[in-house]
Scaffold this motif. Sequence first.
Motif, short mmCIF file in Angstrom:
data_model
loop_
_atom_site.label_atom_id
_atom_site.label_comp_id
_atom_site.label_asym_id
_atom_site.label_seq_id
_atom_site.Cartn_x
_atom_site.Cartn_y
_atom_site.Cartn_z
N ILE A 1 -10.68 -28.16 6.38
CA ILE A 1 -10.23 -26.75 5.79
C ILE A 1 -8.66 -26.86 5.73
O ILE A 1 -8.17 -26.15 4.64
N THR A 2 -8.10 -27.26 6.61
CA THR A 2 -6.83 -27.27 6.68
C THR A 2 -6.11 -28.25 5.30
O THR A 2 -5.04 -27.92 4.72
N ILE B 1 -8.19 -28.78 2.56
CA ILE B 1 -8.37 -28.04 1.48
C ILE B 1 -7.41 -26.87 1.12
O ILE B 1 -6.69 -26.81 0.08
N GLN B 2 -7.04 -26.12 2.31
CA GLN B 2 -5.90 -25.09 1.75
C GLN B 2 -4.75 -25.61 1.30
O GLN B 2 -4.10 -24.85 0.47
N ASN B 3 -4.12 -26.70 2.04
CA ASN B 3 -3.25 -27.24 1.52
C ASN B 3 -2.94 -27.94 0.20
O ASN B 3 -1.99 -28.10 -0.56
N TYR C 1 -3.88 -26.70 -2.54
CA TYR C 1 -3.67 -25.74 -3.46
C TYR C 1 -1.96 -25.47 -3.61
O TYR C 1 -1.85 -24.93 -4.58
N VAL D 1 -12.02 -28.07 -5.18
CA VAL D 1 -12.64 -28.91 -4.10
C VAL D 1 -13.97 -28.02 -4.49
O VAL D 1 -14.10 -26.88 -4.37
N ILE E 1 -2.15 -35.45 2.19
CA ILE E 1 -2.51 -34.03 2.88
C ILE E 1 -3.80 -34.39 3.59
O ILE E 1 -3.90 -33.80 4.78
N ALA F 1 -3.70 -33.79 7.61
CA ALA F 1 -4.74 -32.79 8.18
C ALA F 1 -5.60 -33.56 9.27
O ALA F 1 -5.96 -32.65 10.08
#
Lengths: 434, 434, 434, 434
Positions: D254-255, D257-259, D261, D275, D315, D319
Amino acid sequence: MTPEEERELKDLLVRWRRDIHRFPESGWCEFRTTAKIAEELHRLGYSLHMGEKMVHRDFMYGAPEKKRIEWHRHRAQAQGAHPEWLGMLQECTGVTGVLNTGRPGPVRAFRFDMDAVHVSESESHDHKPFREGFASENSGLMHACGHDFHVALGIGLAHLACRHRNELDGIIKLVFQPAEEGVRGGRAVAESGILDDVDLFFAFHVGLGYGLGTLVPGVNNFLSTTKFDAFFKGRGAHAAVSPQEGSNALLASITAIQNLYALLQHGGGVVRLNVGTLRAGEGRNVIPPSAEFEAECRGETEEINRQVYQRAREIIEHAAAMHGVASWVRVMGESINASSDAPLVAILREAGQESSWFTPLDAAIQGFGGSEDVTWLMREVQKRGGLGCYGIFGTDTAAGHHADTFDADEAVLLPGAKLLFSLVRKTGEAWSAF
Amino acid sequence: MTPEEERELKDLLVRWRRDIHRFPESGWCEFRTTAKIAEELHRLGYSLHMGEKMVHRDFMYGAPEKKRIEWHRHRAQAQGAHPEWLGMLQECTGVTGVLNTGRPGPVRAFRFDMDAVHVSESESHDHKPFREGFASENSGLMHACGHDFHVALGIGLAHLACRHRNELDGIIKLVFQPAEEGVRGGRAVAESGILDDVDLFFAFHVGLGYGLGTLVPGVNNFLSTTKFDAFFKGRGAHAAVSPQEGSNALLASITAIQNLYALLQHGGGVVRLNVGTLRAGEGRNVIPPSAEFEAECRGETEEINRQVYQRAREIIEHAAAMHGVASWVRVMGESINASSDAPLVAILREAGQESSWFTPLDAAIQGFGGSEDVTWLMREVQKRGGLGCYGIFGTDTAAGHHADTFDADEAVLLPGAKLLFSLVRKTGEAWSAF
Amino acid sequence: MTPEEERELKDLLVRWRRDIHRFPESGWCEFRTTAKIAEELHRLGYSLHMGEKMVHRDFMYGAPEKKRIEWHRHRAQAQGAHPEWLGMLQECTGVTGVLNTGRPGPVRAFRFDMDAVHVSESESHDHKPFREGFASENSGLMHACGHDFHVALGIGLAHLACRHRNELDGIIKLVFQPAEEGVRGGRAVAESGILDDVDLFFAFHVGLGYGLGTLVPGVNNFLSTTKFDAFFKGRGAHAAVSPQEGSNALLASITAIQNLYALLQHGGGVVRLNVGTLRAGEGRNVIPPSAEFEAECRGETEEINRQVYQRAREIIEHAAAMHGVASWVRVMGESINASSDAPLVAILREAGQESSWFTPLDAAIQGFGGSEDVTWLMREVQKRGGLGCYGIFGTDTAAGHHADTFDADEAVLLPGAKLLFSLVRKTGEAWSAF
Amino acid sequence: MTPEEERELKDLLVRWRRDIHRFPESGWCEFRTTAKIAEELHRLGYSLHMGEKMVHRDFMYGAPEKKRIEWHRHRAQAQGAHPEWLGMLQECTGVTGVLNTGRPGPVRAFRFDMDAVHVSESESHDHKPFREGFASENSGLMHACGHDFHVALGIGLAHLACRHRNELDGIIKLVFQPAEEGVRGGRAVAESGILDDVDLFFAFHVGLGYGLGTLVPGVNNFLSTTKFDAFFKGRGAHAAVSPQEGSNALLASITAIQNLYALLQHGGGVVRLNVGTLRAGEGRNVIPPSAEFEAECRGETEEINRQVYQRAREIIEHAAAMHGVASWVRVMGESINASSDAPLVAILREAGQESSWFTPLDAAIQGFGGSEDVTWLMREVQKRGGLGCYGIFGTDTAAGHHADTFDADEAVLLPGAKLLFSLVRKTGEAWSAF
């Protein structure tokens, strides 16, 4: 113009540019600049509109507090602004000079922005303003975007129109707008009524990547944008002894920021979003009780920008609520979409061709990935049936805009001022055709 | 002591406490405080150790730059520090006074911390120091933790030991330690060698939630902690025109922060972690090129704290690399775990009972959820076979420690100083039993 | 007991343990297990309580849908459960057998849990149950926690109490509880009324890291826990053509998860939180319209657990709202804090000492970092004035609990059953003293 | 064509479309579809290229495992594919039929894709395929994108070209491509060599929002895209007892995924990233040891897409490393940018105008916000000096593409097939002009 007159005008332009460059002022605080311009326009016989006559109080985005305003007024006086003119300004910068020929004809407005940016000017000997002694005397502020050129061009046009007033018709309005940086001042000017009678509207920027002599005869599709600050207020607590008693404003703010990036995709066009600065917390061992950030969003259309801003507010609100933190958002600037009208693009292009100096591009360009609050003014004129146009006077620059070594070639000043004046003539002649 | 002597000693203690309170100094910058203490100890006949004799340069966590040191030295002089003593300090605060009775007996050390915290003292009339004119004269700094009391108690003990030196045996060391706040100074003192010959070590804190008269005869299990700053250096870019050219240091930092919270669970005991402050970015429309935050982690054991800190570094490193951002981490303070030794707890408890004033708790308490760099000193003594003990002198406080209205009841000063002195006596008597 | 009787009892215990091991059933679906136990208890003359008499419908956390219940009942029958007993169970597992001696004396309850875990049993020849042919026949399920031992012990106690019923007094209740895994069944049993008349309550676990022969005479301070599932329902959209039309449930869920980790620090004691599984989205190029995760929180006290769970709900709610996503949370299991009462700990310890086999620890242990829904039952008895105790029968294990090669030494069965029976005797004798 | 011939052709087209619709097959598994087509083309006298002759093994993105391939081959046979043809396919779907007229002239290729999507077809009576009995018989799969129409059109063209072969010149290649969904198959076909001699390349799609009768004569600027799966492998641990021993793969994912963006802004043009699915973890109370997600990125240019994908990998890598988790990424599909060549757009437009049925748009359209792996084929032809064109046959649809109620008006089939054939004629006639 005789060569002698040309030389004098050129000197005037350079003198004004360098004087303004030396005393840069930030948005809403251009007291010295405004007072100097007002004094000159008055001397030339222009009637003046200042204060609420050209700035609507309800839309002064990001205006500083009274105390800071006062501080800037004092500095302006210390740096040579005439107390009488300062007095007339009250708390509001910006001035519009009007020349009414008394003859029928179009009402034309030219807009010149005049604020500086928060950059500390280079003290390198490679940097001409420093080397030649006209670098910024106001620490942390610099005319690094070229608005000093814009002011000089406005003064140049004022002189030329004044000198030839008997040959002109209609009305000429020279709008010296405050606070363009951060797209803060445009809307307040647009809403003030100062443009209500305007038929034809022009604005210009120097440089923007175009070399000396290039003329961009129109710009379309600026990005709409909203500048906003977000504030978070939680509750501190000892980070080791009783962390559960805190409401962590830092966590609220970074949750908001990370989720803002989920807004960047839109099938309808370009979206931009940036959180430029973040300040949070008070001490290493205290649950951070406060946070704030400066952000902006942009959209290829106003609707996209509006949607993104609306969603950003929801994200901020819920990121705060998630952590039991209060939040609020303040709009610090805003600009919309606007495009140049073809008839004015054509006239500008023609004027460029007729000059012995400019080489105009074939057509208006599609945006430049940026935003401009002049769009408020263009839109205001256009929605009343008028026409608007935004052009670029190419000029060589020593560095990119907003860099601390930014400097532009002053050779653009004389032909620029003459071109502006030719627009007055040509729009008069073409008036029946519009 | 005669009532007269008691009155004089009490006045001395109050005078010192208020003088120190009025001129608070931050960690590593206690020049006036140190100079005043050194002068007094010297006057009383103590031999002195200063500078590198009691502070190891390699472990001066979070020491300020030379320029700031110099600035503080100048202020110290302006506020009454004697230039001669300032001169002897060179760039380093802290002083240890040694009284050698010449008779065989234990070497006892008492530690007193003397730095203030970054709090702006209340200017309310409800706040006694302000009302009575001894509030902080150094803006933004305040003795809001009670170290002014500690200094006064140290001076009180110095006087009593001096007066009764012929009745005492062994050696007495009074260690006035710099930079306890942020657990910065303890290790540098411990590593300096000043404690190498110490048999018995005592330290005290006033207040900490215990009311006037309560004596906590020992504290065990302080949390180990590491204070660290993290720095991120990316690359700016225009947020709308060329965002892809930036390396976003703000995003790197907040990714690190969010992931740090994944470290908070450990089957081996308590973990604490806090990012207390964050500063990032330069302008609203610029991809943030820089960020930095102040953080701390703690662990119920040194091993836990070490693991968490190690993992924190990895998280920071990869959060930065993820965004093409450089990063580095600087340790700004550090403390370890230590517990009070039972024989000293017993002696302290007994001394409390024998005093006509204190009511001791039955036993040492288990930590208090916080950290103290005194643990470095206790551990140093203990690892050489000595004994250590950390006690609390209860006293009523007007507000919690570090609050801007913190104030403590000075009634604790006289009995506190006398209790310290009784420890000198009692440890001498008990020495053969250790 | 004669050696012959001992041998027979041992065989019975091993036979039961292996039969239950071979047919593991998941929580709320222990139909075969319950039917077999009910049949045996009935045969021994116990009166039975089943269904709503011992399980309160309102608290059947995480009970499966009717269709799955039905599927499990069919399998139970196929695997040898008597249709008549299955019929009596209706949709609810669990059975309590009551032996009333008719003589005055305490009402004692013993609790045995009987569900398996979702682990696929090892098919290695090193794994004894597989090698000897009693490994799980139900794919994906395994008695990997030892509840098969618990059932066997319960049956053993039933036999011993039955055989000696004329020598006993008071009442004996054998509570075979469903759904201990995930702390789902305990509350439903506690709220059913089945314990309303109970004076003394015992429960046991085998293993838990204690070797063969060790007896832990009591456990205190289980962690309170809430097991919950979170659901997110957004709106899909084509990820390239119209991403702005989607409501991203995946982003909502991961924002919630990251922020849950901010809850892990509490000055009042241990907090634990885990998001164990996450499932989100439907296709690579579709904005994820749905997400769900399985989570749990724990607290050293009920109050801490309650606070953390409450805050978790807020975080989930706002993380969803932030993205225009609907969310809801379902409690899937819950347990509270309870401790063993000293008088029962003493009796258990004594019983262990008197046995020729167990070596009891000196005192009850402080938790073990885990949770147990037996706490609901202990609390229910305690709040009505009764006493409760949770003990551990040490036994060597081939691997950790929940590992696919878990197996325990059956040597604990006979002494375990005898110890349970001795508790019936001893509590009868000591009854007047309570 | 006589009306009788037209009727027969129309029946043939509908019969084929419905047969293919009834037996949808997923990408790389179109065994029945390929076998049926191969059989028919062979019957008509086309020479065939199958297997590695038209699919390069190294680029079979996202191809399933052998076992699944085998499973699909068996189903194909059970659903009527001829075993002989299945045998010739070996493990690879796709077939190209070649008609060589023996006369000089251009080599034209027409591409038809033939895979279905993972959608469960509606069983509503409003849904014509279900009502009329040709809905999907393969659970979870459906021709919801219209590739059944494409296959029928290909067969129609095969018949017409065969019938008129003596009137034609040059070579006609009918390329039935596997695995268009997820842009998986295009590159493997392009790299196979099957297009090496092709001068003119055409491909078509039905629908895409254009109504019955509309002809889009060309599409430009598809988005480049990379489809990728990310895998994370950490280490489980009991979430309450020893959480620190786990390496949390869920948090790593999830780290990441958030990054991801943060990559969505590019001054050079449109970026898209999604994703779509995430699966993580194993049990509620276990630190999640594994996670995986399906993602895609897109870019207005290949360079943008390449940059974004490269950054995405970084990323993901960091991550994972941040949490001590291993990670890897697998490319599951890829497509590039390509545009239609003006000469072919003109011919297509003309052909549309000459037909009595189509109404062509004036010009090629600018992308449609999506991606197509046909770009590999167009580019392959174009880079060898050939020309390519992608058109759209408008047809009314009952719902959007990929919806479970998608259905298209079969009225497009006959005029579509005739138009394709007219392209063969017209390109022959125009050949000398290219």
